[in-house]
Write a protein that holds these residues in place. Structure first.
Motif, PDB file in Angstrom:
ATOM      1  N   ILE A 164       0.849  -1.204   0.000  1.00 25.78           N
ATOM      2  CA  ILE A 164       0.000   0.000   0.000  1.00 25.78           C
ATOM      3  C   ILE A 164       0.878   1.246   0.000  1.00 25.78           C
ATOM      4  CG2 ILE A 164      -1.644   1.349   1.381  1.00 25.78           C
ATOM      5  CD1 ILE A 164      -2.856  -1.372   2.248  1.00 25.78           C
ATOM      6  N   ASP A 165       1.947   1.225   0.785  1.00 29.84           N
ATOM      7  CA  ASP A 165       2.864   2.364   0.834  1.00 29.84           C
ATOM      8  C   ASP A 165       3.447   2.650  -0.551  1.00 29.84           C
ATOM      9  OD1 ASP A 165       4.530   4.403   2.020  1.00 29.84           O
ATOM     10  OD2 ASP A 165       6.188   2.975   1.942  1.00 29.84           O
ATOM     11  N   LYS A 166       3.853   1.612  -1.262  1.00 28.83           N
ATOM     12  CA  LYS A 166       4.389   1.804  -2.611  1.00 28.83           C
ATOM     13  C   LYS A 166       3.327   2.393  -3.534  1.00 28.83           C
ATOM     14  CE  LYS A 166       7.822  -1.847  -2.345  1.00 28.83           C
ATOM     15  NZ  LYS A 166       8.200  -3.200  -2.750  1.00 28.83           N
ATOM     16  N   GLY A 167       2.092   1.930  -3.398  1.00 30.05           N
ATOM     17  CA  GLY A 167       0.998   2.473  -4.194  1.00 30.05           C
ATOM     18  C   GLY A 167       0.760   3.939  -3.905  1.00 30.05           C
ATOM     19  N   VAL A 168       0.843   4.313  -2.624  1.00 26.91           N
ATOM     20  CA  VAL A 168       0.673   5.723  -2.243  1.00 26.91           C
ATOM     21  C   VAL A 168       1.793   6.558  -2.859  1.00 26.91           C
ATOM     22  CG1 VAL A 168       0.764   7.331  -0.287  1.00 26.91           C
ATOM     23  CG2 VAL A 168      -0.615   5.260  -0.134  1.00 26.91           C
TER      24      VAL A 168
ATOM     25  N   GLY B 198      -8.755   4.283  -6.060  1.00 30.76           N
ATOM     26  CA  GLY B 198      -9.782   3.259  -5.865  1.00 30.76           C
ATOM     27  C   GLY B 198      -9.169   1.953  -5.405  1.00 30.76           C
ATOM     28  N   GLY B 199      -8.082   1.543  -6.050  1.00 29.67           N
ATOM     29  CA  GLY B 199      -7.395   0.314  -5.659  1.00 29.67           C
ATOM     30  C   GLY B 199      -6.795   0.411  -4.271  1.00 29.67           C
ATOM     31  N   LEU B 200      -6.192   1.561  -3.964  1.00 25.33           N
ATOM     32  CA  LEU B 200      -5.613   1.760  -2.630  1.00 25.33           C
ATOM     33  C   LEU B 200      -6.693   1.711  -1.557  1.00 25.33           C
ATOM     34  CD1 LEU B 200      -2.990   4.562  -3.355  1.00 25.33           C
ATOM     35  CD2 LEU B 200      -2.507   2.235  -2.566  1.00 25.33           C
ATOM     36  N   SER B 201      -7.825   2.302  -1.852  1.00 27.01           N
ATOM     37  CA  SER B 201      -8.920   2.297  -0.891  1.00 27.01           C
ATOM     38  C   SER B 201      -9.356   0.867  -0.581  1.00 27.01           C
ATOM     39  CB  SER B 201     -10.096   3.107  -1.436  1.00 27.01           C
ATOM     40  OG  SER B 201     -11.159   3.103  -0.543  1.00 27.01           O
TER      41      SER B 201
ATOM     42  N   ILE C 197      -6.640  -0.870   1.500  1.00 28.26           N
ATOM     43  CA  ILE C 197      -6.650  -0.404   2.888  1.00 28.26           C
ATOM     44  C   ILE C 197      -7.818  -1.025   3.644  1.00 28.26           C
ATOM     45  CG2 ILE C 197      -6.995   1.629   4.354  1.00 28.26           C
ATOM     46  CD1 ILE C 197      -5.330   3.187   2.238  1.00 28.26           C
ATOM     47  N   GLU C 198      -8.976  -1.123   3.003  1.00 30.00           N
ATOM     48  CA  GLU C 198     -10.129  -1.762   3.643  1.00 30.00           C
ATOM     49  C   GLU C 198      -9.814  -3.216   3.993  1.00 30.00           C
ATOM     50  OE1 GLU C 198     -13.775  -1.413   1.424  1.00 30.00           O
ATOM     51  OE2 GLU C 198     -13.527   0.753   1.221  1.00 30.00           O
ATOM     52  N   ARG C 199      -9.196  -3.954   3.047  1.00 33.89           N
ATOM     53  CA  ARG C 199      -8.839  -5.349   3.311  1.00 33.89           C
ATOM     54  C   ARG C 199      -7.837  -5.449   4.457  1.00 33.89           C
ATOM     55  NH1 ARG C 199      -9.138  -6.025  -2.451  1.00 33.89           N
ATOM     56  NH2 ARG C 199      -6.924  -5.567  -2.613  1.00 33.89           N
ATOM     57  N   LEU C 200      -6.880  -4.520   4.490  1.00 30.89           N
ATOM     58  CA  LEU C 200      -5.885  -4.535   5.550  1.00 30.89           C
ATOM     59  C   LEU C 200      -6.529  -4.241   6.904  1.00 30.89           C
ATOM     60  CD1 LEU C 200      -2.801  -4.906   5.811  1.00 30.89           C
ATOM     61  CD2 LEU C 200      -2.598  -2.424   5.733  1.00 30.89           C
ATOM     62  N   GLN C 201      -7.473  -3.311   6.925  1.00 33.65           N
ATOM     63  CA  GLN C 201      -8.185  -3.012   8.166  1.00 33.65           C
ATOM     64  C   GLN C 201      -9.006  -4.211   8.627  1.00 33.65           C
ATOM     65  OE1 GLN C 201     -10.286   0.533   6.982  1.00 33.65           O
ATOM     66  NE2 GLN C 201      -8.860   1.860   8.066  1.00 33.65           N
ATOM     67  N   GLU C 202      -9.672  -4.878   7.684  1.00 35.24           N
ATOM     68  CA  GLU C 202     -10.450  -6.066   8.039  1.00 35.24           C
ATOM     69  C   GLU C 202      -9.540  -7.152   8.606  1.00 35.24           C
ATOM     70  OE1 GLU C 202     -12.609  -7.283   4.556  1.00 35.24           O
ATOM     71  OE2 GLU C 202     -13.849  -5.480   4.568  1.00 35.24           O
ATOM     72  N   ARG C 203      -8.381  -7.335   7.978  1.00 34.60           N
ATOM     73  CA  ARG C 203      -7.440  -8.345   8.460  1.00 34.60           C
ATOM     74  C   ARG C 203      -6.948  -7.982   9.862  1.00 34.60           C
ATOM     75  NH1 ARG C 203      -2.104  -9.588   5.286  1.00 34.60           N
ATOM     76  NH2 ARG C 203      -3.402 -11.026   4.136  1.00 34.60           N
TER      77      ARG C 203
END
Length: 132
Positions: free
Chosen positions: A58-62, A101-104, A107-113
């Motif tokens: 995610i950091d690389k995507g940002v 959109g992809g980052l969002s 991030i949602e998947r990471l929060q769920e995990r």
């Protein structure tokens, strides 16, 4: 006279990077192994490593999206006789929207995990105390 640039209050990039750094420090500085039961092997360092890898992705995507935003800014500040930058700006804007959109979603998947892992760790912690 100097002008100060105010940060966008919705920009949480620094907060995200700070959280990742704190997690990495926590993994590197943890000398005490967690109390666990044999069935909790999946919850240990493998889950943390996977979480950190996903966060790094995610950091690389940002960082890539930020580079594209900077390029749009640079192109938009140029004024030439032939306004060739408009097409490139529109293309970059479209790509940036897709990136966000992809980052969002990531991030949602990471929060769920994180929430799921926290729940699993909490249950295993409670189980370990039930037998002492």
């Amino acid at each position: 006279m100097t002008m100060s640039v105010m940060a966008d209050p919705r920009d949480r990039t620094r907060e995200f990077l700070s959280a990742i750094s704190a997690l990495k420090r926590g993994v590197q500085n943890s000398h005490k192994p967690p109390v666990s039961t044999p069935g909790d092997a999946q919850v240990g360092s493998g889950a943390m490593k996977s979480f950190l890898q996903d966060a790094a992705h995610i950091d690389k995507g940002v960082q890539m999206a930020l580079a594209r935003v900077r390029e749009v800014k640079s192109l938009s500040s140029r004024r030439t006789v032939f306004d060739d930058g408009e097409d490139k700006i529109n293309e970059l804007r479209h790509i940036i929207k897709q990136d966000f959109g992809g980052l969002s979603k990531d991030i949602e998947r990471l929060q769920e995990r994180a929430n799921t892992d926290r729940l699993i760790v909490s249950k295993s912690h409670t189980r370990s105390h039930a037998y002492t």
